[in-house]
Design a protein around this motif. Structure first.
Motif, PDB file in Angstrom:
ATOM      1  N   SER A 140     -12.209  -5.931  -8.554  1.00 11.60           N
ATOM      2  CA  SER A 140     -12.058  -6.549  -7.233  1.00 11.60           C
ATOM      3  C   SER A 140     -12.035  -5.499  -6.132  1.00 11.60           C
ATOM      4  O   SER A 140     -12.235  -5.821  -4.954  1.00 11.60           O
ATOM      5  CB  SER A 140     -10.748  -7.347  -7.176  1.00 11.60           C
ATOM      6  N   GLY A 141     -11.755  -4.249  -6.499  1.00  7.69           N
ATOM      7  CA  GLY A 141     -11.646  -3.184  -5.501  1.00  7.69           C
ATOM      8  C   GLY A 141     -10.360  -3.270  -4.699  1.00  7.69           C
ATOM      9  O   GLY A 141     -10.204  -2.583  -3.690  1.00  7.69           O
ATOM     10  N   ARG A 142      -9.433  -4.096  -5.169  1.00  8.14           N
ATOM     11  CA  ARG A 142      -8.197  -4.304  -4.404  1.00  8.14           C
ATOM     12  C   ARG A 142      -6.960  -4.004  -5.226  1.00  8.14           C
ATOM     13  O   ARG A 142      -5.849  -4.320  -4.821  1.00  8.14           O
ATOM     14  CB  ARG A 142      -8.162  -5.747  -3.886  1.00  8.14           C
ATOM     15  N   ARG A 143      -7.146  -3.449  -6.409  1.00  8.22           N
ATOM     16  CA  ARG A 143      -5.990  -3.083  -7.253  1.00  8.22           C
ATOM     17  C   ARG A 143      -6.255  -1.735  -7.907  1.00  8.22           C
ATOM     18  O   ARG A 143      -7.387  -1.471  -8.325  1.00  8.22           O
ATOM     19  CB  ARG A 143      -5.780  -4.127  -8.353  1.00  8.22           C
ATOM     20  N   THR A 176      -5.636   5.362  -2.995  1.00  8.43           N
ATOM     21  CA  THR A 176      -6.910   5.122  -3.677  1.00  8.43           C
ATOM     22  C   THR A 176      -7.319   3.661  -3.543  1.00  8.43           C
ATOM     23  O   THR A 176      -8.484   3.328  -3.323  1.00  8.43           O
ATOM     24  CB  THR A 176      -6.784   5.525  -5.160  1.00  8.43           C
ATOM     25  N   CYS A 177      -6.331   2.808  -3.629  1.00  6.93           N
ATOM     26  CA  CYS A 177      -6.585   1.371  -3.478  1.00  6.93           C
ATOM     27  C   CYS A 177      -7.069   1.071  -2.053  1.00  6.93           C
ATOM     28  O   CYS A 177      -8.035   0.322  -1.856  1.00  6.93           O
ATOM     29  CB  CYS A 177      -5.275   0.626  -3.778  1.00  6.93           C
ATOM     30  N   VAL A 205       4.588   6.955 -16.868  1.00  5.46           N
ATOM     31  CA  VAL A 205       4.826   5.793 -16.017  1.00  5.46           C
ATOM     32  C   VAL A 205       3.499   5.175 -15.590  1.00  5.46           C
ATOM     33  O   VAL A 205       2.446   5.824 -15.655  1.00  5.46           O
ATOM     34  CB  VAL A 205       5.656   6.171 -14.764  1.00  5.46           C
ATOM     35  N   VAL A 206       3.609   3.934 -15.187  1.00  7.59           N
ATOM     36  CA  VAL A 206       2.434   3.232 -14.681  1.00  7.59           C
ATOM     37  C   VAL A 206       2.746   2.763 -13.265  1.00  7.59           C
ATOM     38  O   VAL A 206       3.766   2.108 -13.044  1.00  7.59           O
ATOM     39  CB  VAL A 206       2.091   2.007 -15.562  1.00  7.59           C
ATOM     40  N   ALA A 207       1.883   3.138 -12.331  1.00  8.40           N
ATOM     41  CA  ALA A 207       2.018   2.664 -10.953  1.00  8.40           C
ATOM     42  C   ALA A 207       0.921   1.642 -10.697  1.00  8.40           C
ATOM     43  O   ALA A 207      -0.265   1.938 -10.854  1.00  8.40           O
ATOM     44  CB  ALA A 207       1.913   3.825  -9.980  1.00  8.40           C
ATOM     45  N   ASP A 208       1.347   0.439 -10.362  1.00 10.62           N
ATOM     46  CA  ASP A 208       0.396  -0.634 -10.081  1.00 10.62           C
ATOM     47  C   ASP A 208       0.392  -0.933  -8.603  1.00 10.62           C
ATOM     48  O   ASP A 208       1.450  -1.205  -8.024  1.00 10.62           O
ATOM     49  CB  ASP A 208       0.807  -1.908 -10.836  1.00 10.62           C
ATOM     50  N   SER A 209      -0.773  -0.918  -8.016  1.00 10.55           N
ATOM     51  CA  SER A 209      -0.877  -1.159  -6.578  1.00 10.55           C
ATOM     52  C   SER A 209      -1.902  -2.234  -6.289  1.00 10.55           C
ATOM     53  O   SER A 209      -2.868  -2.391  -7.040  1.00 10.55           O
ATOM     54  CB  SER A 209      -1.292   0.144  -5.890  1.00 10.55           C
ATOM     55  N   ARG A 210      -1.666  -2.971  -5.235  1.00 10.34           N
ATOM     56  CA  ARG A 210      -2.648  -3.966  -4.813  1.00 10.34           C
ATOM     57  C   ARG A 210      -2.652  -4.109  -3.300  1.00 10.34           C
ATOM     58  O   ARG A 210      -1.654  -3.826  -2.640  1.00 10.34           O
ATOM     59  CB  ARG A 210      -2.370  -5.323  -5.454  1.00 10.34           C
ATOM     60  N   VAL A 211      -3.778  -4.544  -2.798  1.00  7.60           N
ATOM     61  CA  VAL A 211      -3.882  -4.870  -1.373  1.00  7.60           C
ATOM     62  C   VAL A 211      -3.229  -6.220  -1.172  1.00  7.60           C
ATOM     63  O   VAL A 211      -3.592  -7.195  -1.833  1.00  7.60           O
ATOM     64  CB  VAL A 211      -5.357  -4.935  -0.915  1.00  7.60           C
ATOM     65  N   GLU A 212      -2.261  -6.273  -0.283  1.00  8.60           N
ATOM     66  CA  GLU A 212      -1.602  -7.544   0.012  1.00  8.60           C
ATOM     67  C   GLU A 212      -2.282  -8.247   1.175  1.00  8.60           C
ATOM     68  O   GLU A 212      -2.373  -9.470   1.206  1.00  8.60           O
ATOM     69  CB  GLU A 212      -0.117  -7.318   0.345  1.00  8.60           C
ATOM     70  N   GLY A 216      -8.218  -6.362  10.057  1.00  2.64           N
ATOM     71  CA  GLY A 216      -8.893  -5.380  10.903  1.00  2.64           C
ATOM     72  C   GLY A 216      -8.824  -4.009  10.254  1.00  2.64           C
ATOM     73  O   GLY A 216      -9.238  -3.824   9.107  1.00  2.64           O
ATOM     74  N   ARG A 217      -8.265  -3.038  10.980  1.00  2.00           N
ATOM     75  CA  ARG A 217      -8.167  -1.663  10.439  1.00  2.00           C
ATOM     76  C   ARG A 217      -6.927  -1.469   9.579  1.00  2.00           C
ATOM     77  O   ARG A 217      -6.739  -0.414   9.000  1.00  2.00           O
ATOM     78  CB  ARG A 217      -8.132  -0.669  11.604  1.00  2.00           C
ATOM     79  N   LYS A 218      -6.065  -2.475   9.518  1.00  2.31           N
ATOM     80  CA  LYS A 218      -4.792  -2.303   8.813  1.00  2.31           C
ATOM     81  C   LYS A 218      -4.871  -2.847   7.384  1.00  2.31           C
ATOM     82  O   LYS A 218      -5.271  -3.990   7.168  1.00  2.31           O
ATOM     83  CB  LYS A 218      -3.675  -3.041   9.553  1.00  2.31           C
ATOM     84  N   ILE A 219      -4.434  -2.027   6.457  1.00  2.07           N
ATOM     85  CA  ILE A 219      -4.399  -2.456   5.053  1.00  2.07           C
ATOM     86  C   ILE A 219      -2.961  -2.347   4.568  1.00  2.07           C
ATOM     87  O   ILE A 219      -2.370  -1.261   4.546  1.00  2.07           O
ATOM     88  CB  ILE A 219      -5.310  -1.586   4.172  1.00  2.07           C
ATOM     89  N   PHE A 220      -2.399  -3.478   4.213  1.00  2.00           N
ATOM     90  CA  PHE A 220      -1.023  -3.521   3.707  1.00  2.00           C
ATOM     91  C   PHE A 220      -1.094  -3.561   2.180  1.00  2.00           C
ATOM     92  O   PHE A 220      -1.833  -4.379   1.604  1.00  2.00           O
ATOM     93  CB  PHE A 220      -0.299  -4.761   4.225  1.00  2.00           C
ATOM     94  N   LEU A 221      -0.317  -2.703   1.560  1.00  2.00           N
ATOM     95  CA  LEU A 221      -0.354  -2.627   0.095  1.00  2.00           C
ATOM     96  C   LEU A 221       1.049  -2.633  -0.490  1.00  2.00           C
ATOM     97  O   LEU A 221       2.031  -2.348   0.197  1.00  2.00           O
ATOM     98  CB  LEU A 221      -1.050  -1.329  -0.355  1.00  2.00           C
ATOM     99  N   SER A 222       1.112  -2.970  -1.778  1.00  2.00           N
ATOM    100  CA  SER A 222       2.381  -2.879  -2.494  1.00  2.00           C
ATOM    101  C   SER A 222       2.154  -2.032  -3.735  1.00  2.00           C
ATOM    102  O   SER A 222       1.012  -1.871  -4.188  1.00  2.00           O
ATOM    103  CB  SER A 222       2.881  -4.271  -2.879  1.00  2.00           C
TER     104      SER A 222
END
Ligand SMILES: CCCCCCCCCCCCCC(=O)SCCNC(=O)CCNC(=O)[C@H](O)C(C)(C)COP(=O)(O)OP(=O)(O)OC[C@H]1O[C@@H](n2cnc3c(N)ncnc32)[C@H](O)[C@@H]1OP(=O)(O)O
Length: 259
Positions: A140-143, A176-177, A205-212, A216-222
């Motif tokens: 998906s390019g978002r995780r 990277t996400c 450890v495993v770090a899991d990230s996604r685009v929430e 516009g220009r802002k990308i919020f992630l967790s």
């Protein structure tokens, strides 16, 4: 691992990027001291070209592969994640010593790995001593999912990882996400981390990230950092990345607030 000190996390479930990042040719001269409260022009933006196409497998050396410093647990988890790439749902992102090495054109030639800027996570040469990691990108390019072995040179409190090391791991995973989602350069504007349990040195450890949200220009992630069994949640984070122009034109100077 997983002493159960942290909160239990939800299993992330399924399975796994090809990024070619452009980083600035930042000079590393010793900065000249400047008087306080004098607004300074911002440095040029980093180049950051994200390519989901290239197969960055030629020189320079791809470091997101097993080496003698990887523990059995790290190798086992890596193989598990690699299996998730076979159906195309995830992709492993090659990782090099320098941001420059991620440029597609650089990958076409042999690069002299001499002195100069290095990626923060790749600044320890001794295998297994610093960050050993591999990042995977979901189709998906978002995780993103980052598998990381936390080496002994990352110590904070005795026997445990420094909080800054965890922050670096998180920033890189969400970064990277964000780059994949933005398909252009993006920079960390805000990073908020809750440290829920200490990470033992040597832990995998495993770090899991996604685009929430992408507005516009802002990308919020967790991002969540867990042990490999998902028993212990070591840290969770939110981040804001701002897409920036992929050029070297200096933006307007940011004024320093008066004290
Ligand atoms: C690098 C890759 C190499 C490859 C290796 C793989 C590793 C990859 C991973 C590497 C990862 C490593 C990553 C790293 O380490 S990146 C390095 C650490 N980060 C920085 O150095 C960034 C420094 N800051 C800046 O350059 C600028 O301030 C940025 C670019 C962030 C924004 O300045 P710009 O002039 O462009 O934007 P704007 O002012 O027009 O604002 C636009 C909008 O954004 C909102 N806003 C802005 N800031 C904040 C804030 N703090 N909180 C909340 N909101 C904020 C703002 O209100 C506005 O909203 P709206 O009014 O439109 O609603």
């Amino acid at each position: 691992m997983g002493g159960g000190r942290g909160r239990r996390s939800n299993p992330a479930g399924d399975s796994i990027p090809q990024l070619c990042h452009r980083t600035p040719g930042v000079p590393i001269d010793v900065p000249v001291p400047t008087p306080p409260h004098v607004p300074q022009p911002r440095p040029p933006r980093p180049h950051c070209c994200v390519s989901l196409q290239a197969s960055c497998s030629v020189s320079p050396q791809d470091l997101a592969v097993p080496n003698a410093g990887w523990s059995a647990a790290m190798c086992e988890q890596y193989q598990r994640l690699l299996r998730c790439t076979t159906n195309g749902s995830w992709r492993r992102i090659p990782s090099y010593r320098r941001g420059l090495d991620h440029l597609p054109e650089v990958l076409q030639m042999t690069v002299d790995p001499g002195p100069g800027p290095r990626l923060f996570l790749r600044n320890v040469d001794a295998e297994g001593a610093g960050f050993e990691y591999a990042i995977f990108l979901h189709a998906s390019g978002r995780r993103t999912r980052c598998l990381c072995q936390v080496g002994p040179y990352l110590e904070g409190h005795q026997g445990f990882a420094h909080g800054g090391a965890i922050a670096t791991l998180v920033d890189t995973t969400v970064g990277t996400c964000a780059l994949a989602a933005a398909k252009m350069s993006a920079m960390t504007a805000k990073l908020s981390i809750s440290y829920l349990a200490p990470v033992p040195l040597g832990a995998v450890v495993v770090a899991d990230s996604r685009v929430e949200q992408h507005e516009g220009r802002k990308i919020f992630l967790s991002c969540q950092v867990c042990d490999t069994q998902r028993d212990t949640l070591y840290a969770e984070a939110t981040a804001l990345f701002i897409q920036v122009e992929d050029n070297n034109s200096p933006p307007s100077p940011a004024a320093c607030p008066q004290r």
